[in-house]
Enzyme design. Sequence first.
Site, PDB file in Angstrom:
ATOM      1  N   HIS A  98       1.003   5.117   1.250  1.00  0.00           N
ATOM      2  CA  HIS A  98       0.301   5.959   2.227  1.00  0.00           C
ATOM      3  C   HIS A  98       1.033   7.296   2.316  1.00  0.00           C
ATOM      4  CE1 HIS A  98      -1.968   6.990   5.835  1.00  0.00           C
ATOM      5  NE2 HIS A  98      -0.830   7.317   6.412  1.00  0.00           N
ATOM      6  N   ASP A 135      -2.458   0.784   7.831  1.00  0.00           N
ATOM      7  CA  ASP A 135      -1.209   1.530   7.575  1.00  0.00           C
ATOM      8  C   ASP A 135      -0.123   1.160   8.580  1.00  0.00           C
ATOM      9  OD1 ASP A 135      -3.344   4.351   7.013  1.00  0.00           O
ATOM     10  OD2 ASP A 135      -2.630   2.867   5.564  1.00  0.00           O
ATOM     11  N   ASN A 183       0.861  -1.187   0.000  1.00  0.00           N
ATOM     12  CA  ASN A 183       0.000   0.000   0.000  1.00  0.00           C
ATOM     13  C   ASN A 183       0.889   1.227   0.000  1.00  0.00           C
ATOM     14  OD1 ASN A 183      -2.441   1.599   0.389  1.00  0.00           O
ATOM     15  ND2 ASN A 183      -1.761   1.890   2.512  1.00  0.00           N
ATOM     16  N   SER A 238       4.974   6.616   2.223  1.00  0.00           N
ATOM     17  CA  SER A 238       5.532   5.306   2.571  1.00  0.00           C
ATOM     18  C   SER A 238       4.855   4.211   1.762  1.00  0.00           C
ATOM     19  CB  SER A 238       5.305   4.997   4.066  1.00  0.00           C
ATOM     20  OG  SER A 238       5.814   6.041   4.883  1.00  0.00           O
TER      21      SER A 238
HETATM   22  C1  GRF Z   1      -2.456   9.198  -2.713  1.00  0.00           C
HETATM   23  O1  GRF Z   1      -2.085  10.343  -1.977  1.00  0.00           O
HETATM   24  C2  GRF Z   1      -2.120   7.984  -1.897  1.00  0.00           C
HETATM   25  O2  GRF Z   1      -0.962   8.143  -1.110  1.00  0.00           O
HETATM   26  C3  GRF Z   1      -3.332   7.859  -1.018  1.00  0.00           C
HETATM   27  O3  GRF Z   1      -4.435   8.319  -1.755  1.00  0.00           O
HETATM   28  C4  GRF Z   1      -3.965   9.070  -2.846  1.00  0.00           C
HETATM   29  C5  GRF Z   1      -4.326   8.297  -4.085  1.00  0.00           C
HETATM   30  O4  GRF Z   1      -4.283   9.152  -5.133  1.00  0.00           O
HETATM   31  N1  GRF Z   1      -3.528   6.490  -0.634  1.00  0.00           N
HETATM   32  P1  GRF Z   1      -4.564   8.559  -6.613  1.00  0.00           P
HETATM   33  O5  GRF Z   1      -5.971   7.981  -6.605  1.00  0.00           O
HETATM   34  O6  GRF Z   1      -3.540   7.496  -6.871  1.00  0.00           O
HETATM   35  O7  GRF Z   1      -4.418   9.770  -7.479  1.00  0.00           O
END
Ligand code: GRF
Length: 199
Positions: free
Chosen positions: A104, A140, A102, A131
């Site tokens: 994050h 997370d 994932n 991360s």
């Molecule tokens: C990103 O900031 C990611 O870190 C978080 O949600 C956002 C996803 O953006 N999990 P996208 O849908 O990939 O543009």
Amino acid sequence: LRVAALASGRGSNLAALFAAHLPVEYVLVGSDKAKAGALQVARDAGIPTVAMSPKDFPDRVAFDRALFGTVAAAKPDLLVLAGYMRIIDASVVADWEGRAINIHPSLLPKYQGLHTHRRCLEACDSEHGASVHFVTAELDGGPVVAQARIAVGPSDTEATLAERLLVEEHKLLPAVVRAIADGRLTWRGEPLFQGAPLS
Ligand code: GRF
């Protein structure tokens, strides 16, 4: 390496993966939102998609079993959560231990959960970041694989941090997937993802 992805939003991280032309085969992109931009990104790349609505299921675990069961049927070696905004039932996550990552938007273990940019500003941190970690039942909370850092400036807002961080995310996630595809990602000394696809 066979890669599946789940996303709930616009899919910019997914698009960054595709743009990196990694030595991987994308087998499925799934979403909990039928109108997610990420699904259009996948369709434009000719990748099979699946969308399921939690409203069509009696409870969380039923939804998770249906969606993750469909993902498993595509026999991916790796599952990437690229902006997938649901907490996954622990019994379902257990099946993907060591096979799902994932991304994050925080320097874990700081700021697990939501509103990471706001919390970073409220804490007056001088640094922020993103991360990539293994997915475990703890939200997370899984082992961190790699991080990207940015400096926080005095005039930064949630919006400017998110925008600058997204640029780094779009480099970080492909770099981790490439390391996995190249067999360079080890866990406790063992190369990861060299095994058979998920059952
Ligand atoms: C990103 O900031 C990611 O870190 C978080 O949600 C956002 C996803 O953006 N999990 P996208 O849908 O990939 O543009």
